[in-house]
Design a protein around this motif. Structure first.
Motif, short mmCIF file in Angstrom:
data_model
loop_
_atom_site.label_atom_id
_atom_site.label_comp_id
_atom_site.label_asym_id
_atom_site.label_seq_id
_atom_site.Cartn_x
_atom_site.Cartn_y
_atom_site.Cartn_z
N LEU A 1 0.95 -1.32 -0.03
CA LEU A 1 -0.07 0.24 -0.09
C LEU A 1 0.85 1.19 0.11
O LEU A 1 0.38 2.33 -0.19
CB LEU A 1 -0.93 -0.02 1.14
CG LEU A 1 -1.88 -1.10 1.34
CD1 LEU A 1 -2.60 -1.14 2.66
CD2 LEU A 1 -2.87 -1.11 0.12
N ALA A 2 2.19 1.18 0.68
CA ALA A 2 2.90 2.39 0.47
C ALA A 2 4.49 1.84 0.75
O ALA A 2 4.52 0.71 1.32
CB ALA A 2 2.71 3.26 1.77
N ASP A 3 5.34 2.65 0.02
CA ASP A 3 6.69 2.30 0.23
C ASP A 3 7.73 3.37 0.54
O ASP A 3 7.18 4.59 -0.03
CB ASP A 3 7.11 1.21 -0.85
CG ASP A 3 7.21 1.93 -2.18
OD1 ASP A 3 6.87 3.05 -2.31
OD2 ASP A 3 7.26 1.21 -3.20
N GLN A 4 8.68 3.43 0.78
CA GLN A 4 9.97 4.51 0.82
C GLN A 4 11.36 3.93 0.35
O GLN A 4 11.58 2.95 0.87
CB GLN A 4 10.01 4.93 2.21
CG GLN A 4 8.81 5.74 2.96
CD GLN A 4 8.85 6.16 4.26
OE1 GLN A 4 9.86 5.66 5.14
NE2 GLN A 4 7.78 7.06 4.61
N GLU B 1 4.80 7.81 9.15
CA GLU B 1 4.29 8.38 7.71
C GLU B 1 3.92 7.43 7.11
O GLU B 1 2.92 7.50 6.39
CB GLU B 1 5.31 9.39 7.16
CG GLU B 1 5.23 9.97 6.07
CD GLU B 1 6.40 10.68 5.31
OE1 GLU B 1 6.70 10.50 4.38
OE2 GLU B 1 6.87 11.47 6.30
N LEU B 2 4.66 6.31 6.94
CA LEU B 2 4.51 5.09 6.05
C LEU B 2 3.29 4.29 6.36
O LEU B 2 2.38 4.14 5.58
CB LEU B 2 5.66 4.20 6.23
CG LEU B 2 5.30 3.00 5.08
CD1 LEU B 2 5.88 3.30 3.84
CD2 LEU B 2 6.42 1.81 5.88
N VAL B 3 3.04 4.43 7.71
CA VAL B 3 1.98 3.45 8.26
C VAL B 3 0.61 4.53 8.06
O VAL B 3 -0.30 3.92 7.42
CB VAL B 3 2.02 3.20 9.59
CG1 VAL B 3 0.79 2.65 10.24
CG2 VAL B 3 2.86 2.21 9.97
N ASP B 4 0.74 5.68 7.98
CA ASP B 4 -0.23 6.63 7.95
C ASP B 4 -0.66 6.40 6.57
O ASP B 4 -1.95 6.43 6.02
CB ASP B 4 -0.06 7.89 8.37
CG ASP B 4 -0.29 8.21 9.70
OD1 ASP B 4 -0.57 7.37 10.49
OD2 ASP B 4 0.56 9.19 10.26
N TYR C 1 -2.52 3.01 5.43
CA TYR C 1 -3.84 3.12 6.22
C TYR C 1 -4.77 4.02 5.36
O TYR C 1 -5.96 3.60 5.13
CB TYR C 1 -3.86 3.63 7.63
CG TYR C 1 -5.05 3.49 8.36
CD1 TYR C 1 -5.64 2.33 8.82
CD2 TYR C 1 -6.02 4.66 8.36
CE1 TYR C 1 -6.82 2.19 9.52
CE2 TYR C 1 -7.11 4.60 8.98
CZ TYR C 1 -7.61 3.32 9.46
OH TYR C 1 -8.84 3.24 10.11
N ALA C 2 -4.62 5.08 4.86
CA ALA C 2 -5.12 5.93 4.07
C ALA C 2 -5.74 5.22 2.93
O ALA C 2 -6.56 5.65 2.37
CB ALA C 2 -4.48 7.55 4.01
N SER C 3 -4.60 4.61 2.23
CA SER C 3 -4.97 4.04 0.95
C SER C 3 -6.16 2.71 0.97
O SER C 3 -6.51 2.22 -0.05
CB SER C 3 -3.94 3.75 0.22
OG SER C 3 -3.21 2.49 0.89
N LEU C 4 -6.50 2.50 2.16
CA LEU C 4 -7.21 1.22 2.43
C LEU C 4 -8.61 1.57 2.02
O LEU C 4 -9.14 2.80 2.21
CB LEU C 4 -7.07 0.53 3.89
CG LEU C 4 -6.22 -0.18 4.30
CD1 LEU C 4 -6.25 -0.40 5.83
CD2 LEU C 4 -6.01 -1.24 3.57
N PRO C 5 -9.47 0.80 1.40
CA PRO C 5 -10.98 1.37 1.22
C PRO C 5 -11.43 1.22 2.41
O PRO C 5 -11.25 0.71 3.21
CB PRO C 5 -11.32 0.08 0.20
CG PRO C 5 -10.57 -1.12 0.66
CD PRO C 5 -9.09 -0.56 0.97
#
Length: 81
Positions: free
Chosen positions: A49-52, A66-69, A72-76
């Motif tokens: 869902l996210a990467d850095q 920041e990565l966890v947020d 989480y924000a990209s979940l439906p």
């Protein structure tokens, strides 16, 4: 998804990986490899869902919230909401 229906809960899995790079400007990790990446995704499916991407000398814990947020924000939205 399980049986064609969205799951009510998921587990966010955050993990750091070392990635070999020949990029001359990439600062090395403790193992001498050029880059590290941290990814957050759904443990049940492996969906990222996210990467850095970061220089190897940057700690995996840096900017982890920041990565966890972002993940989480990209979940439906949860089913039924």
């Amino acid at each position: 998804m399980h049986g064609g229906r969205a799951a009510a809960t998921v587990t966010l899995d955050v993990d750091a990986h070392l990635v070999e790079s020949s990029k001359a400007s990439a600062l090395p990790t403790y193992e001498g490899i050029g880059l590290s990446t941290t990814a957050g995704g759904v443990a049940e499916t492996g969906l990222v869902l996210a990467d850095q991407f970061r220089d190897g000398n940057v700690p995996a814990s840096q900017r982890i919230q920041e990565l966890v947020d972002e993940a989480y924000a990209s979940l439906p939205p949860a089913p039924g909401r």
